[in-house]
Design a protein around this motif. Structure first.
Motif, PDB file in Angstrom:
ATOM      1  N   VAL A   1     -12.904   0.677   5.047  1.00 55.78           N
ATOM      2  CA  VAL A   1     -12.960   2.092   4.235  1.00 55.78           C
ATOM      3  C   VAL A   1     -13.811   1.668   3.398  1.00 55.78           C
ATOM      4  O   VAL A   1     -13.563   0.901   2.519  1.00 55.78           O
TER       5      VAL A   1
ATOM      6  N   HIS B   1     -14.863   4.016   8.335  1.00 52.99           N
ATOM      7  CA  HIS B   1     -14.710   5.199   7.324  1.00 52.99           C
ATOM      8  C   HIS B   1     -15.398   5.149   6.058  1.00 52.99           C
ATOM      9  O   HIS B   1     -14.970   4.444   5.327  1.00 52.99           O
TER      10      HIS B   1
ATOM     11  N   ARG C   1      -9.053  10.749  -0.323  1.00 50.73           N
ATOM     12  CA  ARG C   1      -9.296  10.679   1.249  1.00 50.73           C
ATOM     13  C   ARG C   1      -9.389   9.601   1.587  1.00 50.73           C
ATOM     14  O   ARG C   1      -8.902   8.916   2.562  1.00 50.73           O
TER      15      ARG C   1
ATOM     16  N   LYS D   1      -6.792   7.305   4.262  1.00 50.57           N
ATOM     17  CA  LYS D   1      -7.333   6.693   5.295  1.00 50.57           C
ATOM     18  C   LYS D   1      -7.063   5.109   5.478  1.00 50.57           C
ATOM     19  O   LYS D   1      -6.566   4.493   6.564  1.00 50.57           O
TER      20      LYS D   1
ATOM     21  N   GLU E   1      -3.551   4.813   6.468  1.00 50.37           N
ATOM     22  CA  GLU E   1      -3.274   5.064   7.651  1.00 50.37           C
ATOM     23  C   GLU E   1      -3.846   3.771   8.876  1.00 50.37           C
ATOM     24  O   GLU E   1      -3.031   3.301   9.475  1.00 50.37           O
TER      25      GLU E   1
END
Lengths: 204, 204
Positions: A69, A93, A115, A119, A122
């Motif tokens: 990320v 991401h 955001r 992620k 997750e």
């Protein structure tokens, strides 16, 4: 060999034997075989993200799934992404909006950080991910775009076999305290100060 | 938004605009577009070799040929080698005999360093190689297994578009003086001191 050379060789061997004994004793002292590490690459020098992508390369070599990320630098690193994706399962991401001095909008920075963090959470819940790279998370924490307590608490409660690497300058002292391994990349010398531009293959 | 919030947002924007101006001016000040860099990753921290392999990953992403010569640690890094070789042209040579406290034989160490250095010179002469990783060369230099003057002179006369990364602790001051970019990896904290063993995917 002369007698003198023999003596020198003997002294060298004795010194190295002693060093090896110290090294062996150190290795024997380690007893915890497997543990997901929280690693931090910080400091003003180069190599923080590059070393994290090097770890990703190694992880893929072991057949692990890797999560990445990016909390910043959206436009960079596309070369690394393509390369790593050829080698194995990578969930990548890019959710940052670039550096804050590019966006000049705090609300937008906070939303982007949120955001990206969602992620990250997750991916921490994905049991296949064994290494998670949180690139430039330190920047989001430094500017308080995310609540430090929430981040530390979630990282602290991750499952036992998940390795996490956090990169970026100015790591918060509380994150350093929580980490297993912290490396500070110090800039000894930089070619930018000699007027050399950022160039393909080295900076991006 | 209240007037206070508006004020805060304005102040933030003004601060970030000023920072962006500084950043832009810095970037505009760079005038040399392309130059093969001599980079050194040194210091007692982790990430020296890992960041070098991250650079190799990036170089392959640009379609470059990469050379790697390992002056030590023969048994390690096989995972990275396999991964990188899948991505593009890599000429990889592990010619070290391991750490000196493992071999305890100076003549053997010197011969191994010489073989590795000869290979490095051969790769410098290959016009396709754009990035050359000289992994742990600093160790060979530190123990005077190779003449420093010879190494510096050959590195200094390499062709203009060849990037070289030298890794290993205790880089010689003369090498640091000759380098374009030097990063010192400092150990802030290490899990080995908490009794955790070296483990697959992280240390090798």
């Amino acid at each position: 060999m002369t007698e003198e050379e023999n003596d020198a060789a003997r002294r060298h061997r004795a010194k190295m034997e002693k060093r090896k004994a110290v090294q062996d004793a150190e290795v024997a002292g380690k007893t915890i075989a497997q543990q997901g590490l929280l690693m931090v690459h910080t400091g003003p020098g180069k190599g923080k993200s590059t070393a994290a992508f090097g770890l990703a390369l190694r992880a893929l070599g072991h057949g692990w799934k890797v999560g990445v990320v990016q909390f910043g630098k959206g436009q960079w690193r596309s070369g690394e992404r393509e390369m790593l994706e050829k080698l194995g399962p990578v969930s990548w991401h890019t959710l940052g909006e670039g550096f804050t001095w590019e966006t000049q909008d705090r609300a937008r920075d906070e939303a982007a950080a949120r955001r990206a963090w969602d992620k990250a959470c997750e991916l921490m819940d994905d049991p296949d991910v064994r290494l998670l790279v949180l690139d430039e998370l330190n920047i989001s924490l430094r500017y308080d775009h995310l609540p430090l307590e929430e981040v530390l608490s979630r990282l602290g409660s991750r499952r036992a076999d998940l390795h996490v690497v956090v990169t970026g300058r100015n790591a918060k002292p509380e994150l350093i305290a929580a980490a297993d391994l912290v490396t500070e990349m110090t800039l000894v010398k930089h070619h930018f100060s000699a007027g050399v531009k950022a160039q393909a293959g080295i900076e991006f």
